[in-house]
Enzyme design. Structure first.
Site, mmCIF file in Angstrom:
data_model
loop_
_atom_site.group_PDB
_atom_site.id
_atom_site.type_symbol
_atom_site.label_atom_id
_atom_site.label_comp_id
_atom_site.label_asym_id
_atom_site.label_seq_id
_atom_site.Cartn_x
_atom_site.Cartn_y
_atom_site.Cartn_z
ATOM 1 N N ASP A 19 -4.179 0.358 -5.832
ATOM 2 C CA ASP A 19 -3.933 -0.992 -6.092
ATOM 3 C C ASP A 19 -4.747 -2.052 -6.267
ATOM 4 O OD1 ASP A 19 -1.401 0.198 -5.482
ATOM 5 O OD2 ASP A 19 -0.784 -0.847 -3.594
ATOM 6 N N LYS A 113 2.913 4.548 -8.281
ATOM 7 C CA LYS A 113 3.706 4.486 -7.088
ATOM 8 C C LYS A 113 4.424 3.210 -7.288
ATOM 9 C CE LYS A 113 0.676 2.175 -3.538
ATOM 10 N NZ LYS A 113 1.358 1.041 -3.298
ATOM 11 N N CYS A 146 -0.868 -0.830 2.004
ATOM 12 C CA CYS A 146 -0.969 0.321 1.302
ATOM 13 C C CYS A 146 -1.969 1.530 1.409
ATOM 14 C CB CYS A 146 -1.055 -0.221 -0.364
ATOM 15 S SG CYS A 146 0.711 -0.999 -0.711
#
Length: 213
Positions: A19, A113, A146
């Protein structure tokens, strides 16, 4: 957990970059606009770049995790979080979903994702099994959400977890430190970038040493 160099042999290790995207990292991204402190990202980026370069040098595969949100994945439970503001982050096709100061190269892999864990409803596990990966080197944003969710999930799928304390960032120092303590105690090994790079250098040197006769 105690670090075992044998766990990070390059041929069985994969670097996971989670991310590192504008909405999570950029001072003008969605998370910063809603009040999150993204200064930790700026501090950790040089270490992340150093680790990515080292991984390429030693033949370690790199997987970039990229979050996308769109109407098709906007469940009511998901979008209700943070007073609905969670639905504004990393929308498919927007600047906010683009990578932040990292650029996947030919041979790198991108896995998309839609939830915290990069294993939930994605191809990540299939890709790792195909690569015959045994160890995941965890980096990215945010440490306690995450990155941690993916690390925990990976450990419970029987991957060794190496969690990079200086190549992850959170919006809170306390949250970052709590995750490092929890991972080191229950889910993997917490390590610094320089320590991992030195381990790879030692392995390279040992392979290059001539055999004595």
């Amino acid at each position: 957990m105690k670090f075992k160099e044998s766990q990070v042999e390059p041929h069985k290790t994969v670097l996971i970059v989670v991310d590192v995207q504008n909405d999570f990292c950029h001072p003008e991204g969605a998370c910063a606009r809603r009040g999150n402190d993204v200064s930790g990202v700026k501090v950790m980026m040089p270490k992340l770049h150093k680790l990515i370069e080292g991984a390429r040098k030693h033949g370690v595969k790199i997987i970039y995790i990229q979050t996308f949100h769109e109407e098709a994945t906007d469940s009511s439970a998901w979008t209700a979080r943070s007073d609905g503001r969670s639905g504004e982050v990393c929308r498919t096709g927007t600047w906010g979903a683009d990578f932040y100061e990292v650029s996947p190269q030919p041979g790198d892999i991108i896995v998309n994702k839609h939830r915290y864990s990069a294993f939930i409803n994605t191809r990540l596990d299939s890709v790792l099994r195909t690569l015959k990966a045994e160890t995941l080197v965890m980096t990215g944003v945010s440490t306690n959400v995450c990155v941690e969710s993916t690390a925990r999930h990976g450990y419970m799928l029987d991957y060794n977890i190496i969690f990079m304390k200086d190549a992850c960032a959170s919006y809170s120092k306390q949250a970052h430190e709590m995750t490092l303590e929890n991972i080191d105690q229950y889910f993997g090994t917490v390590l610094g970038v320089d320590d991992l790079l030195q381990a790879w250098e030692r392995m390279k040197a040992s392979v290059a040493e001539p055999i004595a006769h």
